[in-house]
Write a protein that holds these residues in place. Structure first.
Motif, short mmCIF file in Angstrom:
data_model
loop_
_atom_site.label_atom_id
_atom_site.label_comp_id
_atom_site.label_asym_id
_atom_site.label_seq_id
_atom_site.Cartn_x
_atom_site.Cartn_y
_atom_site.Cartn_z
N GLU A 41 0.76 -1.32 -0.14
CA GLU A 41 0.09 0.02 0.03
C GLU A 41 0.83 1.32 -0.09
O GLU A 41 0.74 2.10 -0.74
N ASN A 45 1.28 3.91 -3.34
CA ASN A 45 0.99 5.37 -3.32
C ASN A 45 1.78 6.08 -3.46
O ASN A 45 1.90 7.09 -4.11
N THR A 46 3.23 5.74 -3.12
CA THR A 46 4.71 6.45 -3.46
C THR A 46 4.73 6.63 -5.05
O THR A 46 4.89 7.78 -5.51
N LYS A 48 2.12 5.93 -7.53
CA LYS A 48 0.82 6.49 -8.01
C LYS A 48 0.89 7.84 -7.72
O LYS A 48 0.47 8.55 -8.57
N HIS A 49 0.93 8.30 -6.58
CA HIS A 49 0.39 9.50 -6.09
C HIS A 49 1.68 10.25 -5.87
O HIS A 49 1.71 11.62 -6.21
N PRO A 83 0.04 10.14 6.22
CA PRO A 83 -1.13 9.39 6.19
C PRO A 83 -1.92 9.12 7.44
O PRO A 83 -2.94 8.83 7.48
N GLY A 103 -5.86 1.41 -1.07
CA GLY A 103 -4.90 2.52 -0.77
C GLY A 103 -4.68 2.63 0.62
O GLY A 103 -4.95 1.68 1.36
N LEU A 104 -4.09 3.74 1.27
CA LEU A 104 -3.92 3.75 2.56
C LEU A 104 -5.12 3.52 3.40
O LEU A 104 -4.97 3.50 4.52
#
Length: 132
Positions: A41, A45-46, A48-49, A83, A103-104
């Motif tokens: 996760e 997220n790192t 993709k976002h 987060p 996701g987170l």
């Protein structure tokens, strides 16, 4: 400690690092699966976002095990993002019904962690967790 690039194709190597650590440290399979889920996760997220689809910027993963309990430190060079901030948690909860992929929110909603800390130090996000 393992270091990986912030790219989707690096996750397979990172997962191998995690599984190797678990095996060498005698971490039970269910605990190892939790570690993999949490780190996947964070890693995705790192990519993709944080890096808008990927970058050669490094991600660092450090794992320790004590009496079967796994602690980890995850660091990246993405823009600052906590987060565990209340506003982040509230936003993720509000979006939970419309989210179709993990996701987170998974990390926050399912209580996989016993402790969690966040800091932004020297241009790095640093997340420290102990798994429940």
């Amino acid at each position: 400690m393992g270091m990986f690039t912030s790219r989707l194709d690096s996750w397979k190597r990172a997962r191998g690092f995690i599984e190797g650590f678990c095996e060498a440290s005698g971490v039970p399979r269910d605990s190892c699966l939790k570690v993999c889920l949490v780190l996947e996760e964070l890693f995705l997220n790192t990519v993709k976002h944080g890096h808008r689809g990927g970058s050669d910027a490094p991600v660092w993963i450090r794992l320790t095990a004590d009496d079967g309990q796994v602690s980890l430190t995850y660091e990246d060079r993405a823009p600052p993002f906590n987060p565990f901030a209340r506003a982040t948690r509230e936003m993720l909860e509000a979006l939970a019904e419309t989210r179709r992929e993990g996701g987170l929110g998974v990390l926050l909603a399912h209580g996989l962690t016993a402790t969690s800390e966040y800091a932004y130090l020297y241009g790095r996000n640093r997340i420290q967790l102990t798994l429940a």
